[in-house]
Design an enzyme around this catalytic site. Sequence first.
Site, PDB file in Angstrom:
ATOM      1  N   LYS A 127      11.169 -10.958  -0.528  1.00 32.82           N
ATOM      2  CA  LYS A 127      11.189 -10.865   0.941  1.00 32.82           C
ATOM      3  C   LYS A 127      11.379 -12.244   1.567  1.00 32.82           C
ATOM      4  CE  LYS A 127       6.995  -9.224   1.141  1.00 32.82           C
ATOM      5  NZ  LYS A 127       6.631  -9.336  -0.298  1.00 32.82           N
TER       6      LYS A 127
ATOM      7  N   ARG B 225       1.268  -4.804   6.950  1.00 33.67           N
ATOM      8  CA  ARG B 225       0.939  -4.554   5.549  1.00 33.67           C
ATOM      9  C   ARG B 225      -0.038  -3.398   5.394  1.00 33.67           C
ATOM     10  NH1 ARG B 225       2.050  -9.849   3.138  1.00 33.67           N
ATOM     11  NH2 ARG B 225       1.523  -9.800   0.947  1.00 33.67           N
TER      12      ARG B 225
ATOM     13  N   ARG C 287       7.206 -18.489 -10.350  1.00 28.82           N
ATOM     14  CA  ARG C 287       7.528 -19.139  -9.063  1.00 28.82           C
ATOM     15  C   ARG C 287       6.834 -20.489  -8.941  1.00 28.82           C
ATOM     16  NH1 ARG C 287       6.384 -15.978  -3.616  1.00 28.82           N
ATOM     17  NH2 ARG C 287       4.397 -15.603  -4.644  1.00 28.82           N
TER      18      ARG C 287
ATOM     19  N   ARG D 170       1.395 -21.305  -6.819  1.00 26.35           N
ATOM     20  CA  ARG D 170       0.487 -20.763  -5.802  1.00 26.35           C
ATOM     21  C   ARG D 170      -0.788 -20.255  -6.456  1.00 26.35           C
ATOM     22  NH1 ARG D 170       3.675 -16.838  -1.629  1.00 26.35           N
ATOM     23  NH2 ARG D 170       1.884 -15.516  -2.074  1.00 26.35           N
TER      24      ARG D 170
ATOM     25  N   ARG E 288      -3.008  -8.029  -6.523  1.00 27.13           N
ATOM     26  CA  ARG E 288      -2.080  -7.936  -5.376  1.00 27.13           C
ATOM     27  C   ARG E 288      -1.185  -6.704  -5.510  1.00 27.13           C
ATOM     28  NH1 ARG E 288       0.811 -13.429  -5.764  1.00 27.13           N
ATOM     29  NH2 ARG E 288       1.986 -12.790  -3.935  1.00 27.13           N
TER      30      ARG E 288
HETATM   31  P1  AP5 Z   1       9.788 -14.504  -2.973  1.00 24.10           P
HETATM   32  O1  AP5 Z   1      10.990 -14.506  -2.098  1.00 24.10           O
HETATM   33  O2  AP5 Z   1       8.759 -15.565  -2.763  1.00 24.10           O
HETATM   34  O3  AP5 Z   1       9.107 -13.061  -2.922  1.00 24.10           O
HETATM   35  P2  AP5 Z   1       8.149 -12.451  -1.807  1.00 24.10           P
HETATM   36  O4  AP5 Z   1       8.431 -10.986  -1.756  1.00 24.10           O
HETATM   37  O5  AP5 Z   1       8.253 -13.208  -0.524  1.00 24.10           O
HETATM   38  O6  AP5 Z   1       6.766 -12.692  -2.533  1.00 24.10           O
HETATM   39  P3  AP5 Z   1       5.352 -13.202  -1.994  1.00 24.10           P
HETATM   40  O7  AP5 Z   1       4.477 -13.398  -3.198  1.00 24.10           O
HETATM   41  O8  AP5 Z   1       5.491 -14.382  -1.094  1.00 24.10           O
HETATM   42  O9  AP5 Z   1       4.905 -11.952  -1.218  1.00 24.10           O
HETATM   43  P4  AP5 Z   1       3.509 -11.560  -0.820  1.00 24.10           P
HETATM   44  O10 AP5 Z   1       3.867 -10.496   0.142  1.00 24.10           O
HETATM   45  O11 AP5 Z   1       2.556 -11.171  -1.867  1.00 24.10           O
HETATM   46  O12 AP5 Z   1       2.866 -12.932  -0.321  1.00 24.10           O
HETATM   47  P5  AP5 Z   1       2.506 -13.458   1.124  1.00 24.10           P
HETATM   48  O13 AP5 Z   1       2.697 -14.899   1.114  1.00 24.10           O
HETATM   49  O14 AP5 Z   1       3.152 -12.632   2.173  1.00 24.10           O
HETATM   50  O15 AP5 Z   1      10.294 -14.517  -4.495  1.00 24.10           O
HETATM   51  C1  AP5 Z   1       9.387 -14.626  -5.580  1.00 24.10           C
HETATM   52  C2  AP5 Z   1      10.029 -15.463  -6.711  1.00 24.10           C
HETATM   53  O16 AP5 Z   1      11.154 -14.765  -7.216  1.00 24.10           O
HETATM   54  C3  AP5 Z   1      10.546 -16.828  -6.241  1.00 24.10           C
HETATM   55  O17 AP5 Z   1      10.359 -17.778  -7.266  1.00 24.10           O
HETATM   56  C4  AP5 Z   1      12.048 -16.603  -6.001  1.00 24.10           C
HETATM   57  O18 AP5 Z   1      12.799 -17.782  -6.217  1.00 24.10           O
HETATM   58  C5  AP5 Z   1      12.360 -15.528  -7.035  1.00 24.10           C
HETATM   59  N1  AP5 Z   1      13.369 -14.573  -6.587  1.00 24.10           N
HETATM   60  C6  AP5 Z   1      13.511 -14.066  -5.329  1.00 24.10           C
HETATM   61  N2  AP5 Z   1      14.521 -13.178  -5.302  1.00 24.10           N
HETATM   62  C7  AP5 Z   1      15.019 -13.118  -6.566  1.00 24.10           C
HETATM   63  C8  AP5 Z   1      16.064 -12.358  -7.178  1.00 24.10           C
HETATM   64  N3  AP5 Z   1      16.788 -11.471  -6.473  1.00 24.10           N
HETATM   65  N4  AP5 Z   1      16.282 -12.539  -8.505  1.00 24.10           N
HETATM   66  C9  AP5 Z   1      15.531 -13.411  -9.236  1.00 24.10           C
HETATM   67  N5  AP5 Z   1      14.545 -14.167  -8.703  1.00 24.10           N
HETATM   68  C10 AP5 Z   1      14.274 -14.013  -7.385  1.00 24.10           C
HETATM   69  O19 AP5 Z   1       0.944 -13.096   1.202  1.00 24.10           O
HETATM   70  C11 AP5 Z   1      -0.001 -13.790   0.433  1.00 24.10           C
HETATM   71  C12 AP5 Z   1      -1.408 -13.317   0.812  1.00 24.10           C
HETATM   72  O20 AP5 Z   1      -1.660 -13.559   2.223  1.00 24.10           O
HETATM   73  C13 AP5 Z   1      -1.683 -11.807   0.638  1.00 24.10           C
HETATM   74  O21 AP5 Z   1      -2.056 -11.481  -0.693  1.00 24.10           O
HETATM   75  C14 AP5 Z   1      -2.824 -11.602   1.658  1.00 24.10           C
HETATM   76  O22 AP5 Z   1      -4.037 -12.059   1.143  1.00 24.10           O
HETATM   77  C15 AP5 Z   1      -2.430 -12.508   2.812  1.00 24.10           C
HETATM   78  N6  AP5 Z   1      -1.610 -11.811   3.816  1.00 24.10           N
HETATM   79  C16 AP5 Z   1      -0.316 -12.119   4.158  1.00 24.10           C
HETATM   80  N7  AP5 Z   1       0.117 -11.272   5.104  1.00 24.10           N
HETATM   81  C17 AP5 Z   1      -0.903 -10.415   5.360  1.00 24.10           C
HETATM   82  C18 AP5 Z   1      -1.047  -9.297   6.230  1.00 24.10           C
HETATM   83  N8  AP5 Z   1      -0.045  -8.885   7.024  1.00 24.10           N
HETATM   84  N9  AP5 Z   1      -2.226  -8.647   6.223  1.00 24.10           N
HETATM   85  C19 AP5 Z   1      -3.260  -9.035   5.453  1.00 24.10           C
HETATM   86  N10 AP5 Z   1      -3.195 -10.078   4.590  1.00 24.10           N
HETATM   87  C20 AP5 Z   1      -2.012 -10.766   4.549  1.00 24.10           C
END
Ligand code: AP5
Length: 217
Positions: free
Chosen positions: A13, A88, A127, A162, A173
């Site tokens: 994403k 979410r 990552r 991370r 997660r």
């Molecule tokens: P990446 O693009 O980083 O994937 P992502 O879907 O953004 O993954 P995240 O781990 O950031 O998502 P998340 O939703 O768990 O974390 P968030 O920070 O929102 O890609 C991942 C890896 O794969 C990278 O190395 C990239 O280079 C590689 N890649 C990407 N695309 C690829 C492809 N097509 N092919 C190969 N490789 C690829 O949330 C973290 C925490 O914050 C949550 O656990 C929660 O505690 C809190 N939080 C955040 N938002 C909320 C909310 N709305 N409500 C409550 N808690 C929240």
Amino acid sequence: MILVFVGPPGSGKGTQAKKLSASKGWPQLSTGDMLRAAISAKSTLGVKAKGFMDRGELVPDQLVIDLISERIDQPDCQKGFILDGFPRTIPQAEALDRVLHSKNKKVDQVIAFSMLDQELVRRLSGRRVCTVCGSMYHLEFGPTPGASCPANPARECQLEQRSDDYPDVIEKRLKVYHSQTEPLVSYYKTQHKLESVNAAHSPDQVEADVQTILKKK
Ligand code: AP5
């Protein structure tokens, strides 16, 4: 255009939101990034959020609803934005609908990123993020860092894993995603706003698929 990216952790994403933000000029609103910035700044919000994030749990709904409600009032959001990682939960989605309705706006399109859990574990555990410029890399799939950091060309990128990208937290997660976030797929399907992409394809292919969906709007 108000666009929502829904998908499990590691489905790309953030990668796609950055690409789309660069090509369309819509800001990427990542609640994960905002919360990590609050933790680095040791703000009250950061102190409240840290424990939940380190355990792989969701931060309480009202904290992120307030964060997003404030952010979408900023001038750069007036022509549209990409929500990356918000909503979410169903209560977050309902709150978003209410907040947007009060401004005569609505979610225009939701894109679901779908991918198998075992592939997500590989994505997340490989990552690495530069602590200086924020660029994202992957040990196995690339991209790999260049000779110098974009924010400090005199040095290489300073790579860090991370704190929630370790196996036990990744497992938590994914469980949280399936129980609390996946129901949003039905929520937005019922509103006829949902399209899906196969997130296991290459970043360029996923980008092309996202653009195809947006051209239909
Ligand atoms: P990446 O693009 O980083 O994937 P992502 O879907 O953004 O993954 P995240 O781990 O950031 O998502 P998340 O939703 O768990 O974390 P968030 O920070 O929102 O890609 C991942 C890896 O794969 C990278 O190395 C990239 O280079 C590689 N890649 C990407 N695309 C690829 C492809 N097509 N092919 C190969 N490789 C690829 O949330 C973290 C925490 O914050 C949550 O656990 C929660 O505690 C809190 N939080 C955040 N938002 C909320 C909310 N709305 N409500 C409550 N808690 C929240």
